[in-house]
Scaffold this motif. Structure first.
Motif, short mmCIF file in Angstrom:
data_model
loop_
_atom_site.label_atom_id
_atom_site.label_comp_id
_atom_site.label_asym_id
_atom_site.label_seq_id
_atom_site.Cartn_x
_atom_site.Cartn_y
_atom_site.Cartn_z
N GLY A 143 -8.34 -11.69 -30.40
CA GLY A 143 -9.02 -10.94 -31.45
C GLY A 143 -10.12 -11.80 -32.04
O GLY A 143 -9.82 -12.79 -32.74
N PRO A 144 -11.40 -11.48 -31.78
CA PRO A 144 -12.50 -12.31 -32.29
C PRO A 144 -12.67 -12.21 -33.80
O PRO A 144 -12.54 -11.13 -34.40
N GLY A 145 -12.99 -13.35 -34.41
CA GLY A 145 -13.33 -13.40 -35.82
C GLY A 145 -14.72 -13.98 -36.00
O GLY A 145 -15.51 -14.04 -35.05
N ALA A 146 -15.03 -14.42 -37.19
CA ALA A 146 -16.36 -14.96 -37.49
C ALA A 146 -16.61 -16.27 -36.76
O ALA A 146 -15.70 -17.11 -36.63
N ARG A 147 -17.85 -16.45 -36.28
CA ARG A 147 -18.31 -17.71 -35.68
C ARG A 147 -17.41 -18.22 -34.57
O ARG A 147 -17.13 -19.40 -34.46
N GLY A 148 -16.92 -17.30 -33.73
CA GLY A 148 -16.12 -17.72 -32.59
C GLY A 148 -14.68 -18.08 -32.91
O GLY A 148 -13.98 -18.64 -32.06
N SER A 149 -14.23 -17.74 -34.09
CA SER A 149 -12.82 -17.96 -34.43
C SER A 149 -11.97 -16.83 -33.84
O SER A 149 -12.49 -15.87 -33.27
N VAL A 150 -10.68 -16.94 -33.98
CA VAL A 150 -9.78 -15.86 -33.58
C VAL A 150 -8.87 -15.53 -34.75
O VAL A 150 -8.50 -16.41 -35.54
N TYR A 151 -8.52 -14.26 -34.88
CA TYR A 151 -7.52 -13.87 -35.86
C TYR A 151 -6.25 -13.42 -35.16
O TYR A 151 -5.21 -13.22 -35.81
N TYR A 152 -6.33 -13.31 -33.83
CA TYR A 152 -5.20 -12.85 -33.02
C TYR A 152 -5.30 -13.54 -31.68
O TYR A 152 -6.36 -13.57 -31.05
N ALA A 153 -4.20 -14.14 -31.23
CA ALA A 153 -4.15 -14.74 -29.89
C ALA A 153 -2.78 -14.44 -29.30
O ALA A 153 -1.76 -14.95 -29.79
N GLY A 154 -2.76 -13.59 -28.28
CA GLY A 154 -1.52 -13.17 -27.67
C GLY A 154 -1.37 -13.73 -26.26
O GLY A 154 -2.36 -13.85 -25.53
N PHE A 155 -0.13 -14.06 -25.90
CA PHE A 155 0.12 -14.69 -24.60
C PHE A 155 1.40 -14.13 -23.98
O PHE A 155 2.40 -13.92 -24.67
N THR A 156 1.34 -13.92 -22.66
CA THR A 156 2.56 -13.71 -21.90
C THR A 156 2.81 -14.87 -20.95
O THR A 156 3.82 -14.91 -20.27
N ASP A 157 1.89 -15.80 -20.91
CA ASP A 157 2.01 -17.03 -20.12
C ASP A 157 1.27 -18.13 -20.86
O ASP A 157 0.44 -17.85 -21.73
N THR A 158 1.55 -19.35 -20.50
CA THR A 158 0.96 -20.48 -21.21
C THR A 158 -0.40 -20.87 -20.64
O THR A 158 -0.76 -20.48 -19.53
N VAL A 159 -1.14 -21.63 -21.43
CA VAL A 159 -2.36 -22.29 -20.99
C VAL A 159 -2.20 -23.77 -21.36
O VAL A 159 -1.18 -24.17 -21.92
N ASP A 160 -3.20 -24.58 -21.04
CA ASP A 160 -3.19 -25.97 -21.49
C ASP A 160 -3.56 -25.98 -22.97
O ASP A 160 -4.74 -25.83 -23.32
#
Length: 247
Positions: free
Chosen positions: A151-168
């Motif tokens: 979920g994008p927010g201001a200046r490239g921030s996020v207000y929502y980050a959902g995962f069904t698998d991991t990242v680094d």
């Protein structure tokens, strides 16, 4: 079931939204009250959704020394939840683990996905009051066919980050988090989807966007974040030709 992780610091002056008092009409104490209102609106939205809520807080030893008190962070956040929710018994409160925001997010998401076998995990930084039940449930549908939903927010921030698998997750929340997370997802071969952009708060200009939208929603008789709206009214916050001001 989706587990929604709300990243929440205790609402102490100068701790949450530290740049707001210097860039808006709010004092540090009022900025802390705003953070508390947004946390309560977010908790209520999650409670009304099909997800479960985990309030993930920094323990006292991970807070900056100038913001440490004799009060327990968990107790302060439980008090907020009691104000916002009909039933707090199903809400989990767990301390964050890790030396950086990225590490703390990574530890929590990885544990829930791999150790507790959660179907999906959502991280909410608590930087917008416009998280809704409908939005949470709609995004959960996207997580059925995408490993990452942002979920994008201001200046490239996020207000929502959902995962069904991991990242680094080593530097996953490094600004701009939106780009960083999308690139990390691509590196893992994950599919990424997006939910609608929402105004997020860091500075007074950001708060002006929130105030304008809240007042527009009130005028249009549409749903508003209850606790945040009440505080905006109490403080008399308005947006005019000069920007954010008080009536």
């Amino acid at each position: 079931m989706t587990v929604v992780v709300l990243l929440a610091d205790p609402p102490r002056p100068g701790l949450r939204f530290p740049d707001l008092a210097a860039t808006s009409p709010l004092t540090e104490s009022e900025a802390a009250e705003l953070a508390a209102a947004i946390a309560k609106d977010t908790m209520r939205a999650v409670e009304r959704s099909g997800a479960s809520l985990l309030v993930n807080y920094r323990p006292e030893e991970l807070l900056p020394e100038e913001h440490r008190t004799d009060a327990a962070p968990e107790a302060e956040l439980r008090a907020l939840a009691a104000d916002a929710l009909e039933d707090v018994s199903d809400v989990r409160f767990e301390p964050q683990v890790g030396s950086t925001t990225s590490a703390r997010v990574g530890n929590t998401v990885t544990h829930l996905l791999e150790e507790e076998e959660a179907r999906s995990v959502v991280v909410l930084p608590g930087n917008t009051p416009f998280v809704t039940r409908t939005g949470i449930d709609s995004a959960a549908m996207k997580l059925r066919s995408n490993e990452v939903v942002l979920g994008p927010g201001a200046r490239g921030s996020v207000y929502y980050a959902g995962f069904t698998d991991t990242v680094d997750f080593t530097d996953a929340m490094a600004p701009p988090a939106l780009n960083t997370l999308a690139e990390l997802a691509r590196g893992e071969g994950h599919d990424t989807e997006f939910v609608p952009t929402q105004p997020t708060i860091e500075t007074g200009d950001d708060l002006a966007s929130v105030v304008a939208e809240v007042r527009a929603r009130v005028a249009a008789e549409r749903a508003v974040p209850e606790f945040t709206t009440a505080l905006i009214e109490e403080y008399g916050l308005v947006v005019d030709e000069n920007g954010l001001d008080r009536q």
